[in-house]
Design a protein around this motif. Structure first.
Motif, PDB file in Angstrom:
ATOM      1  N   ILE A  81      31.462  23.032 -19.417  1.00 57.48           N
ATOM      2  CA  ILE A  81      32.386  22.209 -20.217  1.00 57.48           C
ATOM      3  C   ILE A  81      31.607  21.160 -20.999  1.00 57.48           C
ATOM      4  CG2 ILE A  81      34.190  20.429 -20.062  1.00 57.48           C
ATOM      5  CD1 ILE A  81      35.383  22.014 -17.717  1.00 57.48           C
ATOM      6  N   ASN A  82      30.609  20.562 -20.343  1.00 57.69           N
ATOM      7  CA  ASN A  82      29.792  19.547 -21.009  1.00 57.69           C
ATOM      8  C   ASN A  82      29.003  20.133 -22.182  1.00 57.69           C
ATOM      9  OD1 ASN A  82      26.721  18.042 -20.699  1.00 57.69           O
ATOM     10  ND2 ASN A  82      28.511  16.770 -21.113  1.00 57.69           N
ATOM     11  N   VAL A  83      28.508  21.356 -22.017  1.00 60.70           N
ATOM     12  CA  VAL A  83      27.774  22.019 -23.108  1.00 60.70           C
ATOM     13  C   VAL A  83      28.710  22.299 -24.274  1.00 60.70           C
ATOM     14  CG1 VAL A  83      26.559  24.134 -23.778  1.00 60.70           C
ATOM     15  CG2 VAL A  83      26.028  23.029 -21.594  1.00 60.70           C
ATOM     16  N   ALA A  84      29.945  22.739 -23.960  1.00 60.84           N
ATOM     17  CA  ALA A  84      30.917  23.061 -25.008  1.00 60.84           C
ATOM     18  C   ALA A  84      31.494  21.819 -25.664  1.00 60.84           C
ATOM     19  CB  ALA A  84      32.044  23.909 -24.419  1.00 60.84           C
ATOM     20  N   PHE A  85      31.700  20.760 -24.879  1.00 64.71           N
ATOM     21  CA  PHE A  85      32.289  19.512 -25.398  1.00 64.71           C
ATOM     22  C   PHE A  85      31.431  18.320 -24.960  1.00 64.71           C
ATOM     23  CE2 PHE A  85      35.693  22.534 -24.376  1.00 64.71           C
ATOM     24  CZ  PHE A  85      36.256  22.730 -25.639  1.00 64.71           C
ATOM     25  N   PRO A  86      30.265  18.145 -25.578  1.00 68.24           N
ATOM     26  CA  PRO A  86      29.332  17.093 -25.126  1.00 68.24           C
ATOM     27  C   PRO A  86      29.873  15.673 -25.234  1.00 68.24           C
ATOM     28  CG  PRO A  86      28.605  18.077 -27.199  1.00 68.24           C
ATOM     29  CD  PRO A  86      29.717  18.915 -26.697  1.00 68.24           C
ATOM     30  N   TRP A 142      21.382  29.995 -16.538  1.00 67.53           N
ATOM     31  CA  TRP A 142      21.308  28.609 -16.097  1.00 67.53           C
ATOM     32  C   TRP A 142      21.823  27.672 -17.183  1.00 67.53           C
ATOM     33  CZ3 TRP A 142      16.729  26.857 -12.619  1.00 67.53           C
ATOM     34  CH2 TRP A 142      16.459  27.853 -11.657  1.00 67.53           C
ATOM     35  N   VAL A 143      22.306  26.503 -16.759  1.00 67.14           N
ATOM     36  CA  VAL A 143      22.547  25.396 -17.692  1.00 67.14           C
ATOM     37  C   VAL A 143      21.458  24.374 -17.394  1.00 67.14           C
ATOM     38  CG1 VAL A 143      24.123  23.586 -18.458  1.00 67.14           C
ATOM     39  CG2 VAL A 143      25.044  25.802 -17.722  1.00 67.14           C
ATOM     40  N   SER A 145      18.663  21.029 -18.301  1.00 63.72           N
ATOM     41  CA  SER A 145      18.743  19.605 -18.625  1.00 63.72           C
ATOM     42  C   SER A 145      18.943  19.336 -20.107  1.00 63.72           C
ATOM     43  CB  SER A 145      17.480  18.900 -18.124  1.00 63.72           C
ATOM     44  OG  SER A 145      17.498  17.543 -18.483  1.00 63.72           O
ATOM     45  N   HIS A 146      18.193  20.051 -20.967  1.00 61.09           N
ATOM     46  CA  HIS A 146      18.265  19.767 -22.406  1.00 61.09           C
ATOM     47  C   HIS A 146      19.617  20.142 -23.016  1.00 61.09           C
ATOM     48  CE1 HIS A 146      17.086  24.060 -22.413  1.00 61.09           C
ATOM     49  NE2 HIS A 146      17.710  24.115 -23.578  1.00 61.09           N
ATOM     50  N   GLU A 147      20.405  20.956 -22.280  1.00 60.89           N
ATOM     51  CA  GLU A 147      21.733  21.341 -22.780  1.00 60.89           C
ATOM     52  C   GLU A 147      22.813  20.340 -22.380  1.00 60.89           C
ATOM     53  OE1 GLU A 147      22.277  25.921 -22.551  1.00 60.89           O
ATOM     54  OE2 GLU A 147      20.961  25.388 -20.864  1.00 60.89           O
ATOM     55  N   MET A 148      22.517  19.495 -21.403  1.00 58.01           N
ATOM     56  CA  MET A 148      23.500  18.519 -20.908  1.00 58.01           C
ATOM     57  C   MET A 148      23.408  17.233 -21.715  1.00 58.01           C
ATOM     58  SD  MET A 148      22.940  19.022 -16.797  1.00 58.01           S
ATOM     59  CE  MET A 148      23.215  20.595 -15.977  1.00 58.01           C
ATOM     60  N   SER A 149      24.550  16.569 -21.900  1.00 59.33           N
ATOM     61  CA  SER A 149      24.564  15.314 -22.659  1.00 59.33           C
ATOM     62  C   SER A 149      23.943  14.186 -21.828  1.00 59.33           C
ATOM     63  CB  SER A 149      25.996  14.944 -23.043  1.00 59.33           C
ATOM     64  OG  SER A 149      26.727  14.545 -21.896  1.00 59.33           O
ATOM     65  N   PRO A 150      23.364  13.186 -22.481  1.00 58.52           N
ATOM     66  CA  PRO A 150      22.757  12.060 -21.751  1.00 58.52           C
ATOM     67  C   PRO A 150      23.745  11.355 -20.825  1.00 58.52           C
ATOM     68  CG  PRO A 150      22.047  12.034 -24.043  1.00 58.52           C
ATOM     69  CD  PRO A 150      23.111  13.096 -23.938  1.00 58.52           C
ATOM     70  N   VAL A 235      20.621  20.503 -13.606  1.00 57.15           N
ATOM     71  CA  VAL A 235      20.535  21.963 -13.692  1.00 57.15           C
ATOM     72  C   VAL A 235      21.720  22.570 -12.933  1.00 57.15           C
ATOM     73  CG1 VAL A 235      19.101  22.220 -11.608  1.00 57.15           C
ATOM     74  CG2 VAL A 235      18.992  23.953 -13.409  1.00 57.15           C
ATOM     75  N   ALA A 236      22.226  23.699 -13.442  1.00 62.20           N
ATOM     76  CA  ALA A 236      23.287  24.435 -12.755  1.00 62.20           C
ATOM     77  C   ALA A 236      22.957  25.919 -12.826  1.00 62.20           C
ATOM     78  CB  ALA A 236      24.642  24.160 -13.409  1.00 62.20           C
TER      79      ALA A 236
END
Length: 327
Positions: A81-86, A142-143, A145-150, A235-236
């Motif tokens: 969800i975070n990747v899709a809607f940061p 995997w999801v 770190s660089h794909e997740m919002s700060p 990481v996920a």
């Protein structure tokens, strides 16, 4: 009264942790520095959150082996969800995580309550299902770190009064659940159901419904931990927290929660988790082999089970002696 406090399981476990820390300090003094102990508590916080939820389930003569899979599935969902809607606020992510975990806990509760399936069978099944769903929705990817919002990654690390939010979350959960278990009808019902389900039924307590709410609480805490876990480690993946459910059950057993139900406290689960946390953090520091680490953790569990069994036998003898004197 003083004797009872001194000989209580929680006091003895607290003493065991103190002795353990003293022994570690002889080999590695820096381990017992306040800053490092705060880090150990922070590392143990996910285990604390899951252990206090598991404690409620075990009190009602059940067990939840799906908590780690619940954590993993929730973590993967909120990461995607975070990747899709940061730009989505962290508060919304938290609500989604808790809600998803709660639904999975409720699913376990309904299967145990309404269909009468043994809890170990139900949660083994849902554990596999949850892991399978992670693979299906992520396609095994995997999801990172660089794909997740700060903001998504920063929340559990943010500090308040010198402690990270992750630690404060565990502290708050312990306080809230302590109140729930000691001051509410649900807490009293959980002890009654675990102690004697037939007597609980005669007093008007719905055993199945009580077990349902126990699974719901465990699921909600697992969902919350799912977000905190993936955001902290950034990481996920499919096998996240694989086997962690065994640590959770071990923390409860070491903390004096009886697998037979009806006996245990939130404080006991907390101390059991901390005992395991100290061991897992200390053994690598003092250069103990990973194989010995597993053996020592296993030995601690066996000793705890033996102590619990011994305590139960002693109580049984006291009851029998009282009955003989009464006759």
């Amino acid at each position: 009264m003083l004797h009872r406090i001194i000989t209580s399981r929680e006091t003895l476990l607290l003493g065991a942790i103190a002795v353990l820390l003293a022994l570690i300090a002889t080999r590695f003094p820096a381990f017992v520095a306040p800053s490092n102990l705060a880090d150990v508590f922070n590392d143990t916080s996910p285990l604390i959150l899951l252990a206090i939820g598991q404690m409620v389930v075990i009190l009602t003569k059940c067990i939840d082996l799906s908590v780690a899979a619940n954590l993993a599935l929730t973590g993967m969902v909120v990461s995607m969800i975070n990747v899709a809607f940061p730009g989505l606020p962290v508060a919304v992510i938290l609500l989604v995580a808790i809600a998803l975990g709660t639904v999975m806990g409720m699913a376990n509760g309904v299967l145990v309550w309404k269909l009468g399936i043994p809890p170990i069978v139900v949660t083994l099944g849902t554990m596999t299902i949850f892991r399978g769903i992670i693979f299906l929705i992520s396609d095994g990817k995997w999801v990172n770190s660089h794909e997740m919002s700060p903001a998504f990654k920063a929340f559990p690390r943010a500090e308040l009064l010198g402690l990270p939010i992750l630690s404060w979350t565990a502290i708050l959960a312990v306080i809230v659940l302590s109140v729930v278990m000691s001051r509410t009808s649900l807490g009293r019902a959980a002890y009654a159901v675990g102690g004697n389900p037939h007597a609980a039924t005669y007093t008007g307590i719905n055993v199945g419904r009580t077990q349902f709410w126990a699974f719901t609480i465990s699921g909600a805490l697992a969902g919350l931990t799912g977000y905190l876990w993936v955001s902290r480690y950034a990481v996920a993946y499919v096998d996240i927290a694989s086997g962690f459910e065994l640590d959770v059950v071990a923390a409860c057993v070491i903390g004096g929660i009886s697998i037979a139900g009806g006996i245990g406290t939130v404080g006991g689960a907390l101390l059991g988790a901390l005992f395991l946390g100290v061991i897992k953090n200390a053994l690598p520091v003092i250069n103990v082999s990973p194989f010995w680490q597993l053996a020592i953790s296993g030995a601690a569990i066996i000793i705890a089970v033996a102590v619990n069994a011994r305590a139960s036998q002693t109580k049984g003898r006291i009851i029998l002696k009282s009955a003989e004197h009464a006759v």
